[in-house]
Design a protein around this motif. Structure first.
Motif, PDB file in Angstrom:
ATOM      1  N   PHE A   1     -13.400   2.696  -4.814  1.00 32.82           N
ATOM      2  CA  PHE A   1     -14.073   1.736  -5.687  1.00 32.82           C
ATOM      3  C   PHE A   1     -13.135   0.859  -6.463  1.00 32.82           C
ATOM      4  CE2 PHE A   1     -16.319   0.233  -9.626  1.00 32.82           C
ATOM      5  CZ  PHE A   1     -17.556  -0.007  -9.275  1.00 32.82           C
ATOM      6  N   ASN A   2     -12.144   1.143  -7.019  1.00 35.62           N
ATOM      7  CA  ASN A   2     -11.025   0.361  -7.381  1.00 35.62           C
ATOM      8  C   ASN A   2     -10.334  -0.609  -6.601  1.00 35.62           C
ATOM      9  OD1 ASN A   2     -11.234   1.379 -10.063  1.00 35.62           O
ATOM     10  ND2 ASN A   2      -9.448   2.611  -9.984  1.00 35.62           N
ATOM     11  N   LEU A   3     -10.055  -0.006  -5.431  1.00 39.31           N
ATOM     12  CA  LEU A   3      -9.407  -1.051  -4.330  1.00 39.31           C
ATOM     13  C   LEU A   3     -10.271  -1.973  -3.767  1.00 39.31           C
ATOM     14  CD1 LEU A   3      -7.511   1.663  -2.080  1.00 39.31           C
ATOM     15  CD2 LEU A   3      -6.618  -0.359  -3.913  1.00 39.31           C
ATOM     16  N   TYR A   4     -11.828  -1.635  -3.699  1.00 34.07           N
ATOM     17  CA  TYR A   4     -12.518  -2.573  -3.236  1.00 34.07           C
ATOM     18  C   TYR A   4     -12.944  -3.564  -4.158  1.00 34.07           C
ATOM     19  CZ  TYR A   4     -16.528  -4.271  -0.699  1.00 34.07           C
ATOM     20  OH  TYR A   4     -17.557  -5.360  -0.148  1.00 34.07           O
ATOM     21  N   VAL A   5     -13.454  -3.253  -5.550  1.00 36.46           N
ATOM     22  CA  VAL A   5     -13.968  -3.918  -6.395  1.00 36.46           C
ATOM     23  C   VAL A   5     -13.021  -4.784  -7.356  1.00 36.46           C
ATOM     24  CG1 VAL A   5     -15.358  -4.033  -8.505  1.00 36.46           C
ATOM     25  CG2 VAL A   5     -16.030  -2.548  -6.772  1.00 36.46           C
ATOM     26  N   PHE A   6     -11.903  -3.939  -7.804  1.00 36.55           N
ATOM     27  CA  PHE A   6     -10.916  -4.735  -8.708  1.00 36.55           C
ATOM     28  C   PHE A   6      -9.851  -5.352  -7.904  1.00 36.55           C
ATOM     29  CE2 PHE A   6     -13.014  -1.411 -11.486  1.00 36.55           C
ATOM     30  CZ  PHE A   6     -13.748  -1.902 -12.050  1.00 36.55           C
ATOM     31  N   GLU A   7      -9.299  -4.718  -7.012  1.00 36.89           N
ATOM     32  CA  GLU A   7      -8.325  -5.181  -5.885  1.00 36.89           C
ATOM     33  C   GLU A   7      -8.934  -6.270  -5.138  1.00 36.89           C
ATOM     34  OE1 GLU A   7      -5.246  -4.783  -7.381  1.00 36.89           O
ATOM     35  OE2 GLU A   7      -6.219  -3.553  -8.781  1.00 36.89           O
ATOM     36  N   GLU A   8     -10.066  -6.146  -4.590  1.00 38.05           N
ATOM     37  CA  GLU A   8     -10.764  -7.104  -3.601  1.00 38.05           C
ATOM     38  C   GLU A   8     -10.186  -6.698  -2.401  1.00 38.05           C
ATOM     39  OE1 GLU A   8     -10.572 -11.326  -5.380  1.00 38.05           O
ATOM     40  OE2 GLU A   8     -11.888 -10.510  -6.792  1.00 38.05           O
ATOM     41  N   LYS A   9      -9.849  -5.875  -1.961  1.00 39.67           N
ATOM     42  CA  LYS A   9      -9.324  -5.098  -0.580  1.00 39.67           C
ATOM     43  C   LYS A   9     -10.702  -5.240   0.335  1.00 39.67           C
ATOM     44  CE  LYS A   9      -4.915  -4.306  -1.651  1.00 39.67           C
ATOM     45  NZ  LYS A   9      -4.029  -5.224  -1.289  1.00 39.67           N
ATOM     46  N   LYS A  10     -10.472  -5.474   1.465  1.00 38.05           N
ATOM     47  CA  LYS A  10     -11.184  -5.162   2.492  1.00 38.05           C
ATOM     48  C   LYS A  10     -11.456  -3.805   3.018  1.00 38.05           C
ATOM     49  CE  LYS A  10     -11.061  -9.911   3.899  1.00 38.05           C
ATOM     50  NZ  LYS A  10     -10.593 -10.810   5.092  1.00 38.05           N
ATOM     51  N   HIS A  11     -12.643  -3.248   3.607  1.00 36.09           N
ATOM     52  CA  HIS A  11     -12.624  -1.835   4.016  1.00 36.09           C
ATOM     53  C   HIS A  11     -11.208  -1.766   5.156  1.00 36.09           C
ATOM     54  CE1 HIS A  11     -15.901  -0.622   1.906  1.00 36.09           C
ATOM     55  NE2 HIS A  11     -16.419  -1.640   2.274  1.00 36.09           N
ATOM     56  N   SER A  12     -10.877  -2.751   5.972  1.00 33.24           N
ATOM     57  CA  SER A  12     -10.085  -2.554   6.751  1.00 33.24           C
ATOM     58  C   SER A  12      -8.465  -2.312   6.181  1.00 33.24           C
ATOM     59  CB  SER A  12      -9.868  -3.717   7.959  1.00 33.24           C
ATOM     60  OG  SER A  12      -9.754  -4.803   7.162  1.00 33.24           O
ATOM     61  N   GLU A  13      -8.294  -2.933   5.114  1.00 31.88           N
ATOM     62  CA  GLU A  13      -7.203  -2.847   4.328  1.00 31.88           C
ATOM     63  C   GLU A  13      -7.337  -1.493   3.407  1.00 31.88           C
ATOM     64  OE1 GLU A  13      -6.122  -7.335   2.629  1.00 31.88           O
ATOM     65  OE2 GLU A  13      -8.295  -6.492   2.234  1.00 31.88           O
ATOM     66  N   ILE A  14      -8.260  -1.173   3.022  1.00 27.97           N
ATOM     67  CA  ILE A  14      -8.388   0.087   2.447  1.00 27.97           C
ATOM     68  C   ILE A  14      -8.039   1.337   3.317  1.00 27.97           C
ATOM     69  CG2 ILE A  14      -9.785   1.701   0.984  1.00 27.97           C
ATOM     70  CD1 ILE A  14     -11.241  -0.603  -0.105  1.00 27.97           C
ATOM     71  N   ALA A  15      -8.556   1.309   4.352  1.00 20.24           N
ATOM     72  CA  ALA A  15      -8.374   2.104   5.566  1.00 20.24           C
ATOM     73  C   ALA A  15      -6.613   2.448   5.827  1.00 20.24           C
ATOM     74  CB  ALA A  15      -9.469   1.884   6.935  1.00 20.24           C
ATOM     75  N   GLU A  16      -6.241   1.152   6.070  1.00 17.95           N
ATOM     76  CA  GLU A  16      -4.889   1.206   6.535  1.00 17.95           C
ATOM     77  C   GLU A  16      -4.134   1.806   5.228  1.00 17.95           C
ATOM     78  OE1 GLU A  16      -1.418  -2.063   7.436  1.00 17.95           O
ATOM     79  OE2 GLU A  16      -3.568  -2.741   8.239  1.00 17.95           O
ATOM     80  N   VAL A  17      -4.301   1.396   4.130  1.00 22.31           N
ATOM     81  CA  VAL A  17      -3.573   1.924   2.818  1.00 22.31           C
ATOM     82  C   VAL A  17      -3.465   3.274   2.596  1.00 22.31           C
ATOM     83  CG1 VAL A  17      -3.376   1.464   0.325  1.00 22.31           C
ATOM     84  CG2 VAL A  17      -3.256  -0.321   1.673  1.00 22.31           C
ATOM     85  N   LEU A  18      -4.954   3.732   2.748  1.00 21.75           N
ATOM     86  CA  LEU A  18      -5.281   5.316   2.485  1.00 21.75           C
ATOM     87  C   LEU A  18      -5.203   6.103   3.861  1.00 21.75           C
ATOM     88  CD1 LEU A  18      -7.931   4.736  -0.002  1.00 21.75           C
ATOM     89  CD2 LEU A  18      -5.630   5.305  -0.509  1.00 21.75           C
ATOM     90  N   ASN A  19      -4.857   5.515   5.041  1.00 19.84           N
ATOM     91  CA  ASN A  19      -4.753   6.289   6.309  1.00 19.84           C
ATOM     92  C   ASN A  19      -6.173   6.948   6.466  1.00 19.84           C
ATOM     93  OD1 ASN A  19      -3.573   7.021   8.568  1.00 19.84           O
ATOM     94  ND2 ASN A  19      -2.714   9.038   7.793  1.00 19.84           N
ATOM     95  N   ILE A  20      -7.257   6.280   6.397  1.00 19.29           N
ATOM     96  CA  ILE A  20      -8.576   6.625   6.782  1.00 19.29           C
ATOM     97  C   ILE A  20      -9.158   5.789   7.635  1.00 19.29           C
ATOM     98  CG2 ILE A  20      -8.749   8.117   4.422  1.00 19.29           C
ATOM     99  CD1 ILE A  20     -10.547   5.784   3.498  1.00 19.29           C
TER     100      ILE A  20
END
Length: 183
Positions: free
Chosen positions: A129-148
């Motif tokens: 939620f923080n990464l998507y809403v507050f950091e405005e990351k895309k799901h592809s970026e979140i997936a890469e950062v968190l290795n999911i």
């Protein structure tokens, strides 16, 4: 803004007064950001100190004083994520996409304590939620950062939204119940 520019330039020259001024200027906000990820003030303070140490040793990588706040925020967020990876056992809820839920137009309580909300939100939900809403990351970026997988990121965000709606609804009901008792 002029103080920021002056202190940034001093800190780039390893001037301790400039570094201290930057720390005092930005530490409250950066501490709040770290705490929104790790949900523990002592851990957030450790992250903050480590991030500022990293900031001051790599300050030459930040070319412009105007971008300093964003550059520092990125360090805080990345260090918070690294801390969570190393020290927390994040269990993501079922990977299946959460069932659709109806969004209510009902009003929520006027006062919402965001710290309380985030302290009770499950870690995996809060992180995405923080990464998507507050950091405005895309799901592809979140997936890469968190290795999911991207699907897990989407699922966790959906579940976080559902959790948040249910939490706020419960708070609203709690408030109504308390008001009824007072009458």
């Amino acid at each position: 803004m002029k103080n920021l520019e002056q202190n940034f330039l001093l800190a780039k020259k390893q001037d301790r007064k400039g570094q201290k001024a930057l720390y005092e200027m930005f530490s409250p906000k950066m501490l709040a950001i770290a705490n929104s990820y790790v949900n523990n003030l002592h851990d957030a303070e450790d992250i903050l100190l480590g991030a500022f140490m990293k900031c001051f040793t790599k300050l030459n990588e930040c070319r412009d004083w105007k971008s300093f706040p964003f550059w520092l925020r990125k360090i805080i967020v990345n260090d918070s994520i690294t801390f969570i990876r190393k020290n927390k056992n994040i269990l993501y809820a079922d990977v299946e996409i959460a069932d659709e839920y109806s969004e209510n137009d009902d009003e929520y309580p006027e006062e919402i304590n965001i710290e309380e909300v985030f302290s009770k939100m499950p870690v995996g939900y809060r992180l995405i939620f923080n990464l998507y809403v507050f950091e405005e990351k895309k799901h592809s970026e979140i997936a890469e950062v968190l290795n999911i997988s991207e699907g897990t990121s989407k699922s966790q965000l959906s579940k976080a939204k559902k959790w948040l709606a249910e939490f706020l609804k419960a708070k609203e009901n709690e408030t109504k119940h308390t008001e009824t008792i007072k009458i």
